[in-house]
Design an enzyme around this catalytic site. Structure first.
Site, PDB file in Angstrom:
ATOM      1  N   SER A 136       0.692  -1.201   0.120  1.00  0.00           N
ATOM      2  CA  SER A 136       0.026  -0.012  -0.207  1.00  0.00           C
ATOM      3  C   SER A 136       0.947   1.204  -0.032  1.00  0.00           C
ATOM      4  O   SER A 136       1.948   1.288   0.482  1.00  0.00           O
ATOM      5  CB  SER A 136      -0.885  -0.012   1.161  1.00  0.00           C
ATOM      6  N   TYR A 161      -2.333  -0.321   9.985  1.00  0.00           N
ATOM      7  CA  TYR A 161      -2.604  -0.905   8.681  1.00  0.00           C
ATOM      8  C   TYR A 161      -1.113  -0.624   7.953  1.00  0.00           C
ATOM      9  O   TYR A 161      -0.734  -1.562   7.058  1.00  0.00           O
ATOM     10  CB  TYR A 161      -3.856  -0.037   7.964  1.00  0.00           C
TER      11      TYR A 161
END
Length: 344
Positions: A136, A161
């Site tokens: 990501s 995350y």
């Protein structure tokens, strides 16, 4: 640049196959005659009906096999590898969302750490030609230098995350080093489009408009310091992944592990994106659409800007995302109005 095209004789395992990117990738591979095995645990992080709807679109393909399972279940995952013997694994199963990682950290460790470890172990014991996995843009944290380059320092993640995604890259590197697993990590930059994730801002804004509620914009109402995002249309993401599948890092590399940004390379101010979404909905409905806007402070874990350098990806596969936000949002708005049966 001399990349190999897709090989339809191989078996492709896609985890997170009922998810946004997983569904679109599976659809594209099946359209080209590939055999696709999909795994998804169909969790209720967002509307499960949308996941079932995606699977319904894939069901008519004879070459598609769906298994409801969780990658955190190591025994079940190994059985899938043993039975279907995938040549190429695309790991898109993950607990997504920066803000949700503050509310519910446990699921991120379960899915993104334990689940990904199980994928690596399965690729170790049932060798594959290529493991492609989702990282990501959040790994860049609050990096000030833009555009973000793969060689940038990424040791300051600002959300759990992001930490899990950075961990995935480190784990994959180690497994490539120890067990010669050819692996490629993809740092996705704000993916959007039809059948997208309802937890993403553009989808949530659209939901709120039709519910007659204001949209929340986390930039303190300061347009000089507006958030910038590298919005990347789903078809561009899928094409980038597809071109990489049959092009693992070369065996002569000291470690067969690569990481690429996959983004639009053209960041937009969030307010410009919102205006484009208003325009797309106006076009889809045939009447003027204007959001009620409510400005709030930036949320913990959010970063002010994301901006991908895509030079390495372009060098490797001769591809750079091209879809404008106007075109991408037009397609999303058309799909949304049709899917939710909204009167025009």
């Amino acid at each position: 640049m001399n990349y190999k095209t897709l090989d339809s004789s191989k078996v492709y395992l896609i985890t997170g196959a009922a998810g946004f990117i997983g569904y679109h990738l599976a659809d594209k591979l099946l359209n080209q005659g590939c055999k696709v095995v999909g795994i998804d645990n169909l969790n209720d992080y967002y509307d499960v009906n949308l996941k079932y709807h995606r699977l319904e679109q894939l069901a008519p393909y004879e070459q598609f096999t769906f298994i409801k399972s969780d990658i955190a279940d190591k025994e079940a995952l190994f059985k899938v590898f043993e039975e279907y013997k995938p040549n190429i694994v695309i790991n898109l199963a993950a607990q997504a969302g920066v803000r949700y990682s503050i509310e519910n950290p446990d699921v991120y460790i379960q899915s993104n750490i334990i689940g990904f470890f199980n994928i690596l172990e399965a690729c170790r014991y049932y060798p594959v030609d290529h493991l492609v996995y989702a990282s990501s843009s959040s790994v860049y944290g609050a990096n000030k230098k833009v555009p973000f380059e793969e060689s940038d320092f990424v040791d300051h993640p600002v959300s759990l995350y992001a930490s899990t995604k950075k961990s995935n890259e480190l784990m994959a590197y180690t497994y490539s080093h120890l067990y010669k697993i050819p692996a490629t990590g993809l740092r996705f930059f704000t993916v959007y489009g039809p059948m997208g994730r309802p937890d993403m801002a553009y989808f949530g804004f659209t939901d709120k408009y039709f519910a007659g509620k204001p949209i929340q914009i986390f930039n303190d109402g300061d347009f000089e310091k507006d958030l910038y995002r590298d919005f990347t249309y789903i078809d561009d993401i899928v094409e980038g992944i597809e071109r990489l599948l049959n092009n693992p890092p070369a065996p002569e590399e000291s470690v067969q592990h690569k990481v690429y940004n996959i983004g639009n390379n053209q960041p937009e101010k969030l307010m410009v994106f919102i205006q484009a979404l208003e325009g797309a909905l106006t076009q889809a409905l045939g009447k003027e659409v204007s959001f009620i806007k409510q400005f709030e402070p930036i949320k913990p874990g959010d970063v002010p800007a994301t901006y991908a350098s895509t030079d390495l990806l372009q060098e490797a596969i001769g591809f750079k995302p091209q879809t404008s936000i106007e075109e991408g949002l037009r397609r999303f708005a058309e799909w949304y109005v049709q899917y939710y049966k909204i009167e025009r």
